[in-house]
Scaffold this motif. Structure first.
Motif, PDB file in Angstrom:
ATOM      1  N   CYS A 279      -2.224   4.086  12.319  1.00 41.24           N
ATOM      2  CA  CYS A 279      -2.975   2.829  12.232  1.00 41.24           C
ATOM      3  C   CYS A 279      -3.178   2.206  13.618  1.00 41.24           C
ATOM      4  O   CYS A 279      -4.265   1.756  13.942  1.00 41.24           O
TER       5      CYS A 279
ATOM      6  N   ALA B 245       5.120   0.475  -0.588  1.00 45.26           N
ATOM      7  CA  ALA B 245       6.370   0.824   0.081  1.00 45.26           C
ATOM      8  C   ALA B 245       6.528  -0.105   1.274  1.00 45.26           C
ATOM      9  O   ALA B 245       5.544  -0.587   1.822  1.00 45.26           O
TER      10      ALA B 245
ATOM     11  N   ALA C 208       1.427  -0.192  -8.638  1.00 48.24           N
ATOM     12  CA  ALA C 208       0.890  -0.079  -7.271  1.00 48.24           C
ATOM     13  C   ALA C 208       1.701  -1.005  -6.360  1.00 48.24           C
ATOM     14  O   ALA C 208       1.151  -1.829  -5.629  1.00 48.24           O
ATOM     15  N   THR C 209       3.024  -0.843  -6.448  1.00 50.84           N
ATOM     16  CA  THR C 209       3.916  -1.778  -5.744  1.00 50.84           C
ATOM     17  C   THR C 209       4.203  -1.375  -4.292  1.00 50.84           C
ATOM     18  O   THR C 209       4.980  -2.046  -3.609  1.00 50.84           O
TER      19      THR C 209
ATOM     20  N   GLY D 211      -0.684  -7.032   0.161  1.00 48.81           N
ATOM     21  CA  GLY D 211       0.094  -5.855   0.551  1.00 48.81           C
ATOM     22  C   GLY D 211       0.278  -5.697   2.049  1.00 48.81           C
ATOM     23  O   GLY D 211       0.095  -6.632   2.832  1.00 48.81           O
TER      24      GLY D 211
ATOM     25  N   PRO E  17       1.024 -10.931  -1.351  1.00 50.59           N
ATOM     26  CA  PRO E  17      -0.383 -10.830  -1.769  1.00 50.59           C
ATOM     27  C   PRO E  17      -1.206 -10.085  -0.717  1.00 50.59           C
ATOM     28  O   PRO E  17      -1.153 -10.401   0.463  1.00 50.59           O
TER      29      PRO E  17
ATOM     30  N   ILE F 109      -1.091  -8.471 -11.211  1.00 48.35           N
ATOM     31  CA  ILE F 109      -0.017  -9.371 -10.787  1.00 48.35           C
ATOM     32  C   ILE F 109       0.198  -9.159  -9.285  1.00 48.35           C
ATOM     33  O   ILE F 109       0.486  -8.039  -8.851  1.00 48.35           O
TER      34      ILE F 109
ATOM     35  N   ASN G 184       8.836   0.547  -3.223  1.00 52.13           N
ATOM     36  CA  ASN G 184       9.257  -0.591  -4.061  1.00 52.13           C
ATOM     37  C   ASN G 184       9.311  -0.155  -5.527  1.00 52.13           C
ATOM     38  O   ASN G 184       8.406  -0.429  -6.304  1.00 52.13           O
TER      39      ASN G 184
ATOM     40  N   HIS H 143       5.747 -12.403  -9.470  1.00 53.64           N
ATOM     41  CA  HIS H 143       6.417 -11.216  -8.945  1.00 53.64           C
ATOM     42  C   HIS H 143       7.323 -10.695 -10.054  1.00 53.64           C
ATOM     43  O   HIS H 143       8.119 -11.462 -10.612  1.00 53.64           O
TER      44      HIS H 143
HETATM   45  P1  FAD Z   1       0.953  -2.148  -0.498  1.00 47.65           P
HETATM   46  O1  FAD Z   1      -0.102  -2.488   0.474  1.00 47.65           O
HETATM   47  O2  FAD Z   1       2.344  -1.933  -0.016  1.00 47.65           O
HETATM   48  O3  FAD Z   1       0.959  -3.281  -1.618  1.00 47.65           O
HETATM   49  C1  FAD Z   1       1.970  -3.375  -2.551  1.00 47.65           C
HETATM   50  C2  FAD Z   1       1.722  -4.583  -3.430  1.00 47.65           C
HETATM   51  O4  FAD Z   1       2.680  -4.546  -4.486  1.00 47.65           O
HETATM   52  C3  FAD Z   1       1.879  -5.937  -2.743  1.00 47.65           C
HETATM   53  O5  FAD Z   1       0.789  -6.747  -3.093  1.00 47.65           O
HETATM   54  C4  FAD Z   1       3.163  -6.512  -3.333  1.00 47.65           C
HETATM   55  O6  FAD Z   1       3.108  -7.921  -3.450  1.00 47.65           O
HETATM   56  C5  FAD Z   1       3.154  -5.860  -4.711  1.00 47.65           C
HETATM   57  N1  FAD Z   1       4.469  -5.754  -5.323  1.00 47.65           N
HETATM   58  C6  FAD Z   1       5.586  -5.125  -4.850  1.00 47.65           C
HETATM   59  N2  FAD Z   1       6.602  -5.303  -5.712  1.00 47.65           N
HETATM   60  C7  FAD Z   1       6.124  -6.047  -6.755  1.00 47.65           C
HETATM   61  C8  FAD Z   1       6.696  -6.579  -7.942  1.00 47.65           C
HETATM   62  N3  FAD Z   1       7.970  -6.367  -8.256  1.00 47.65           N
HETATM   63  N4  FAD Z   1       5.906  -7.320  -8.751  1.00 47.65           N
HETATM   64  C9  FAD Z   1       4.593  -7.515  -8.458  1.00 47.65           C
HETATM   65  N5  FAD Z   1       3.999  -7.030  -7.353  1.00 47.65           N
HETATM   66  C10 FAD Z   1       4.765  -6.326  -6.512  1.00 47.65           C
HETATM   67  N6  FAD Z   1      -3.395   2.028   6.682  1.00 47.65           N
HETATM   68  C11 FAD Z   1      -4.648   2.314   7.091  1.00 47.65           C
HETATM   69  O7  FAD Z   1      -5.368   3.047   6.404  1.00 47.65           O
HETATM   70  N7  FAD Z   1      -5.137   1.779   8.244  1.00 47.65           N
HETATM   71  C12 FAD Z   1      -4.429   0.953   9.039  1.00 47.65           C
HETATM   72  O8  FAD Z   1      -4.888   0.523  10.091  1.00 47.65           O
HETATM   73  C13 FAD Z   1      -3.096   0.616   8.618  1.00 47.65           C
HETATM   74  N8  FAD Z   1      -2.324  -0.228   9.355  1.00 47.65           N
HETATM   75  C14 FAD Z   1      -1.056  -0.512   8.939  1.00 47.65           C
HETATM   76  C15 FAD Z   1      -0.292  -1.353   9.724  1.00 47.65           C
HETATM   77  C16 FAD Z   1       0.984  -1.674   9.333  1.00 47.65           C
HETATM   78  C17 FAD Z   1       1.806  -2.593  10.192  1.00 47.65           C
HETATM   79  C18 FAD Z   1       1.518  -1.132   8.120  1.00 47.65           C
HETATM   80  C19 FAD Z   1       2.909  -1.501   7.671  1.00 47.65           C
HETATM   81  C20 FAD Z   1       0.760  -0.273   7.346  1.00 47.65           C
HETATM   82  C21 FAD Z   1      -0.532   0.051   7.753  1.00 47.65           C
HETATM   83  N9  FAD Z   1      -1.327   0.918   7.021  1.00 47.65           N
HETATM   84  C22 FAD Z   1      -2.606   1.210   7.417  1.00 47.65           C
HETATM   85  C23 FAD Z   1      -0.851   1.506   5.760  1.00 47.65           C
HETATM   86  C24 FAD Z   1      -1.437   0.709   4.594  1.00 47.65           C
HETATM   87  O9  FAD Z   1      -1.166  -0.649   4.784  1.00 47.65           O
HETATM   88  C25 FAD Z   1      -0.855   1.197   3.290  1.00 47.65           C
HETATM   89  O10 FAD Z   1      -1.082   2.579   3.135  1.00 47.65           O
HETATM   90  C26 FAD Z   1      -1.485   0.455   2.100  1.00 47.65           C
HETATM   91  O11 FAD Z   1      -1.305  -0.931   2.252  1.00 47.65           O
HETATM   92  C27 FAD Z   1      -0.878   0.914   0.794  1.00 47.65           C
HETATM   93  O12 FAD Z   1      -1.433   0.160  -0.227  1.00 47.65           O
HETATM   94  P2  FAD Z   1      -0.698  -0.009  -1.620  1.00 47.65           P
HETATM   95  O13 FAD Z   1      -1.626  -0.799  -2.469  1.00 47.65           O
HETATM   96  O14 FAD Z   1      -0.233   1.300  -2.123  1.00 47.65           O
HETATM   97  O15 FAD Z   1       0.638  -0.828  -1.330  1.00 47.65           O
END
Ligand code: FAD
Ligand code: NAP
Length: 326
Positions: free
Chosen positions: A146, A122, A119-120, A39, A37, A32, A256, A81
């Motif tokens: 980053c 932060a 995997a929602t 992240g 989308p 989902i 989140n 969502h």
């Molecule tokens: P996220 O990427 O946060 O994804 C969370 C997902 O959960 C999203 O798709 C969201 O839609 C979904 N979600 C949330 N709540 C719900 C809900 N209630 N129902 C359904 N879905 C939900 N890391 C690097 O390694 N290299 C980089 O260069 C880098 N640059 C960055 C630049 C910025 C500006 C930021 C903010 C972060 C950066 N990071 C970088 C960190 C990296 O983006 C994160 O560590 C990574 O995206 C984490 O992935 P994740 O899948 O845990 O969560």
């Protein structure tokens, strides 16, 4: 929609990687996507530290590729969502049923399954200034690991007074010409050892009792960028302008996890707790069978795309083992 054996919540690096591994293991994962989308990587531009790419790649492109790979492997990807999660941690009858997990989406659709990967992610907290959006990726960032490399030999500022702000300042001091750490009070709330390192670093200047009122710069989408900050003293109200090329906002991250309040164990900030060295989500200190937490949602420390992807892989392999055991 197929009846999934595994639900994956989130389409960031953790969720997409979990979907790739789960689909290749022959599970029927339904991912989902959520209201962001792809992240957090979709709100940045250049990514230079994700392994496998010698040239700089774009965050949104990387996430398109990860999702396409998950689809290609056979994961079902749903546009929704989740607004309600019922994990029934203390209801033995529901827990023993075929599909003890029930999620409700904002579309009104409900999703049930025996297993769930959370995997929602932060969300970085922001100051709430209009310039943060205008200059995001063009001088404003929430991640020094980053984006720090883009400021080699330049003057940058960090705002915040916790461990993250001090770590960001120390990291940037190894790259930038100068770092000004702006804090709204006259004491840090972070660890003493970091405070000492910050104090003793000749490239870091701390501006106590100051807040950022405005981000100055040229908003041109290609050639523009940050040129300075308007600051004010929180004690006297006196204002000043400071020249800088970059502002790193480090005032905390919000995981989140609101959906799971009272159902899963969290630390004081709201990050999901997992059994040490695993991705097993916990309820009252014990793992809740079939429920896994991967990526930034369970990681207050590393918060990188590659670590999120690694945890997504672990969660899918463990979900597969769990489903085989049923
Ligand atoms: P996220 O990427 O946060 O994804 C969370 C997902 O959960 C999203 O798709 C969201 O839609 C979904 N979600 C949330 N709540 C719900 C809900 N209630 N129902 C359904 N879905 C939900 N890391 C690097 O390694 N290299 C980089 O260069 C880098 N640059 C960055 C630049 C910025 C500006 C930021 C903010 C972060 C950066 N990071 C970088 C960190 C990296 O983006 C994160 O560590 C990574 O995206 C984490 O992935 P994740 O899948 O845990 O969560
Ligand atoms: P934090 O400890 O909550 O600190 C946030 C800082 O930002 C505080 O100094 C706060 O100021 C300031 N702040 C908050 N909102 C602000 C605003 N609107 N304007 C200006 N300043 C603002 O967050 P964190 O530093 O991200 O740390 C989060 C958790 O992770 C903590 O438990 C921390 O110990 C942990 N962590 C640990 C390590 C490590 O162990 N090495 C590294 C990073 C993070 P005030 O002080 O005035 O409230």
């Amino acid at each position: 929609m197929q009846t999934p054996s595994l639900l994956i919540l989130g389409s960031g690096a953790a969720g997409c990687t979990a979907a790739i591994y789960a689909a290749r293991a022959g599970l029927k994962p339904t991912l989902i996507r959520g209201n962001q989308p792809g992240g957090q990587l979709t709100i940045t531009t250049d990514v230079e530290n994700y392994p496998g790419f010698a040239q700089t790649i774009q965050g949104p492109w990387l996430m398109e590729q990860m999702e396409a790979q998950a689809r290609h492997c056979g994961a079902e990807i749903v546009e929704d969502h989740i607004v309600k999660a019922e994990l029934s941690p203390e209801n033995p009858i529901t827990r023993k049923s075929d599909n003890p997990i029930k999620l409700t989406g904002q579309s009104g659709q409900t999703y049930t399954a025996p297993s769930l990967i959370i995997a929602t992610g932060a969300t970085a907290k922001w100051l709430g200034l209009p310039g943060e959006k205008t200059f995001n990726g063009k001088g404003v960032s929430a991640c020094a690991t980053c984006d720090g490399a883009f400021y080699r030999g330049r003057d940058v500022c960090v705002v915040g007074g916790g461990n993250t702000a001090m770590e960001e300042a120390l990291y940037l001091a190894g790259i930038a010409k100068s770092v000004t750490l702006i804090h709204r009070r006259d004491t840090f709330r972070g660890e003493k050892v970091l405070q000492e390192r910050v104090k003793n670093h000749d490239k870091i200047t701390t501006l106590w009792n100051h807040k950022v009122d405005e981000i100055l710069g040229d908003p041109h989408p290609i050639t523009g960028g940050v040129t300075g900050l308007k600051l004010s003293n929180t004690q006297t109200g006196q204002t000043q302008e400071l020249k800088t090329h970059g502002l790193f906002v480090a005032i905390g991250h919000q995981p989140n996890t609101q959906l799971f309040t009272g159902q899963l164990d969290m630390d004081e900030t709201g990050y999901l707790k997992t059994a040490p060295g695993t991705v097993f989500a916990l309820h009252n200190g014990k793992s809740l069978p079939g429920i896994f937490a991967a990526g930034d949602v369970a990681d207050p420390i590393y918060r990188q795309a590659v670590t999120a992807a690694g945890m997504g892989c672990m969660a899918a392999l463990d979900a597969n083992r769990y489903l085989e055991s049923l």
